[in-house]
Design a protein around this motif. Sequence first.
Motif, PDB file in Angstrom:
ATOM      1  N   THR A  40       0.850  -1.192   0.000  1.00  0.00           N
ATOM      2  CA  THR A  40       0.000   0.000   0.000  1.00  0.00           C
ATOM      3  C   THR A  40       0.882   1.236   0.000  1.00  0.00           C
ATOM      4  O   THR A  40       1.745   1.380   0.868  1.00  0.00           O
ATOM      5  CB  THR A  40      -0.918   0.021   1.231  1.00  0.00           C
ATOM      6  N   CYS A  41       0.683   2.130  -0.963  1.00  0.00           N
ATOM      7  CA  CYS A  41       1.499   3.337  -1.100  1.00  0.00           C
ATOM      8  C   CYS A  41       0.674   4.580  -0.795  1.00  0.00           C
ATOM      9  O   CYS A  41      -0.370   4.804  -1.418  1.00  0.00           O
ATOM     10  CB  CYS A  41       2.049   3.470  -2.525  1.00  0.00           C
ATOM     11  N   GLY A  42       1.156   5.390   0.156  1.00  0.00           N
ATOM     12  CA  GLY A  42       0.560   6.690   0.375  1.00  0.00           C
ATOM     13  C   GLY A  42       0.921   7.649  -0.737  1.00  0.00           C
ATOM     14  O   GLY A  42       1.949   7.490  -1.408  1.00  0.00           O
ATOM     15  N   ILE A  43       0.066   8.631  -0.959  1.00  0.00           N
ATOM     16  CA  ILE A  43       0.261   9.600  -2.038  1.00  0.00           C
ATOM     17  C   ILE A  43       0.147  11.014  -1.486  1.00  0.00           C
ATOM     18  O   ILE A  43      -0.815  11.340  -0.777  1.00  0.00           O
ATOM     19  CB  ILE A  43      -0.781   9.386  -3.155  1.00  0.00           C
ATOM     20  N   ASP A  44       1.146  11.851  -1.805  1.00  0.00           N
ATOM     21  CA  ASP A  44       1.069  13.286  -1.564  1.00  0.00           C
ATOM     22  C   ASP A  44       0.579  13.963  -2.843  1.00  0.00           C
ATOM     23  O   ASP A  44       1.024  13.607  -3.936  1.00  0.00           O
ATOM     24  CB  ASP A  44       2.442  13.856  -1.194  1.00  0.00           C
ATOM     25  N   CYS A  45      -0.307  14.936  -2.707  1.00  0.00           N
ATOM     26  CA  CYS A  45      -0.793  15.697  -3.860  1.00  0.00           C
ATOM     27  C   CYS A  45      -0.139  17.073  -3.839  1.00  0.00           C
ATOM     28  O   CYS A  45      -0.315  17.842  -2.885  1.00  0.00           O
ATOM     29  CB  CYS A  45      -2.309  15.816  -3.828  1.00  0.00           C
ATOM     30  N   THR A  46       0.640  17.361  -4.873  1.00  0.00           N
ATOM     31  CA  THR A  46       1.417  18.593  -4.956  1.00  0.00           C
ATOM     32  C   THR A  46       0.929  19.427  -6.126  1.00  0.00           C
ATOM     33  O   THR A  46       1.093  19.037  -7.287  1.00  0.00           O
ATOM     34  CB  THR A  46       2.919  18.282  -5.148  1.00  0.00           C
ATOM     35  N   THR A  47       0.299  20.560  -5.852  1.00  0.00           N
ATOM     36  CA  THR A  47      -0.175  21.440  -6.913  1.00  0.00           C
ATOM     37  C   THR A  47       1.012  22.153  -7.546  1.00  0.00           C
ATOM     38  O   THR A  47       1.821  22.769  -6.855  1.00  0.00           O
ATOM     39  CB  THR A  47      -1.177  22.465  -6.373  1.00  0.00           C
ATOM     40  N   ALA A  48       1.107  22.080  -8.858  1.00  0.00           N
ATOM     41  CA  ALA A  48       2.256  22.656  -9.560  1.00  0.00           C
ATOM     42  C   ALA A  48       1.828  23.878 -10.361  1.00  0.00           C
ATOM     43  O   ALA A  48       1.582  24.934  -9.804  1.00  0.00           O
ATOM     44  CB  ALA A  48       2.898  21.596 -10.458  1.00  0.00           C
ATOM     45  N   ASP A  49       1.708  23.753 -11.671  1.00  0.00           N
ATOM     46  CA  ASP A  49       1.343  24.892 -12.498  1.00  0.00           C
ATOM     47  C   ASP A  49       0.544  24.401 -13.695  1.00  0.00           C
ATOM     48  O   ASP A  49       0.061  23.269 -13.705  1.00  0.00           O
ATOM     49  CB  ASP A  49       2.589  25.671 -12.938  1.00  0.00           C
ATOM     50  N   THR A  50       0.417  25.241 -14.693  1.00  0.00           N
ATOM     51  CA  THR A  50      -0.435  24.900 -15.832  1.00  0.00           C
ATOM     52  C   THR A  50       0.325  24.221 -16.963  1.00  0.00           C
ATOM     53  O   THR A  50      -0.236  24.014 -18.036  1.00  0.00           O
ATOM     54  CB  THR A  50      -1.128  26.164 -16.378  1.00  0.00           C
ATOM     55  N   ALA A  51       1.589  23.890 -16.755  1.00  0.00           N
ATOM     56  CA  ALA A  51       2.347  23.180 -17.781  1.00  0.00           C
ATOM     57  C   ALA A  51       1.789  21.765 -17.946  1.00  0.00           C
ATOM     58  O   ALA A  51       1.154  21.222 -17.030  1.00  0.00           O
ATOM     59  CB  ALA A  51       3.822  23.130 -17.400  1.00  0.00           C
ATOM     60  N   PRO A  52       2.005  21.136 -19.096  1.00  0.00           N
ATOM     61  CA  PRO A  52       1.539  19.759 -19.302  1.00  0.00           C
ATOM     62  C   PRO A  52       2.156  18.801 -18.292  1.00  0.00           C
ATOM     63  O   PRO A  52       3.290  19.001 -17.818  1.00  0.00           O
ATOM     64  CB  PRO A  52       1.994  19.444 -20.731  1.00  0.00           C
TER      65      PRO A  52
END
Length: 212
Positions: A114-126
């Motif tokens: 089981t892998c935990g996930i961090d959600c990191t908001t970046a920018d509008t690049a692809p």
Amino acid sequence: MITTLMTYAGPVDDQALATRTGGVPLVPAGFVWPQCGACAGPMQFLAQLLVNASRTQGTAPAERILSIFMCQNDPGLCDEWDPVAGGNRALLFARTGLTAAPVPAEGETLLPETCGIDCTTADTAPYPEVRSRWSQAQGRPLRDVLGQLGGAPSWLQHDETPACPSCAEPMSFMAQLEEGRDHQTAMNFGGGGCGYAFACQPCEQGSFLWQC
């Protein structure tokens, strides 16, 4: 659209109410473990994604859980890459009142870890560009990026956005999943492929497919 990376955050409890790959799905009362439409065996639980009611992820507390299942009893023989062939399922639940699902005693039902996930908001690049820049900036391998939440799909082949089976409208893109960081945590998307999760939230329908 904003690209929100999903990055590896280490092992987590296999019943965590969190965005993760592997573990045991948290489900509402009356849940029945999905069976493959081809081989009739129980599917493998791949990922649990906390998602918002709108298409924009990360701007408000997640209200729903999107749970993804895919047949791995006879890999490659059950059309598990196809959104409508019956070899996978994406189920959308309200995030309240959930409990750990009883796991079928037979079949390939759970990932080894089981892998935990961090959600990191970046920018509008692809997504591929943001993924590469994150890897360089953090000094971590590309395989530590487990996908993206929301944003726009980065198709490996052609656009396969599914239509909602209830209202026939194009479904909203929810997430893109990489196969995983090692053999213990990897999902089977054909070897180097990506999975794509969609939902029609008004109709409470989910859909999943993969490309390689």
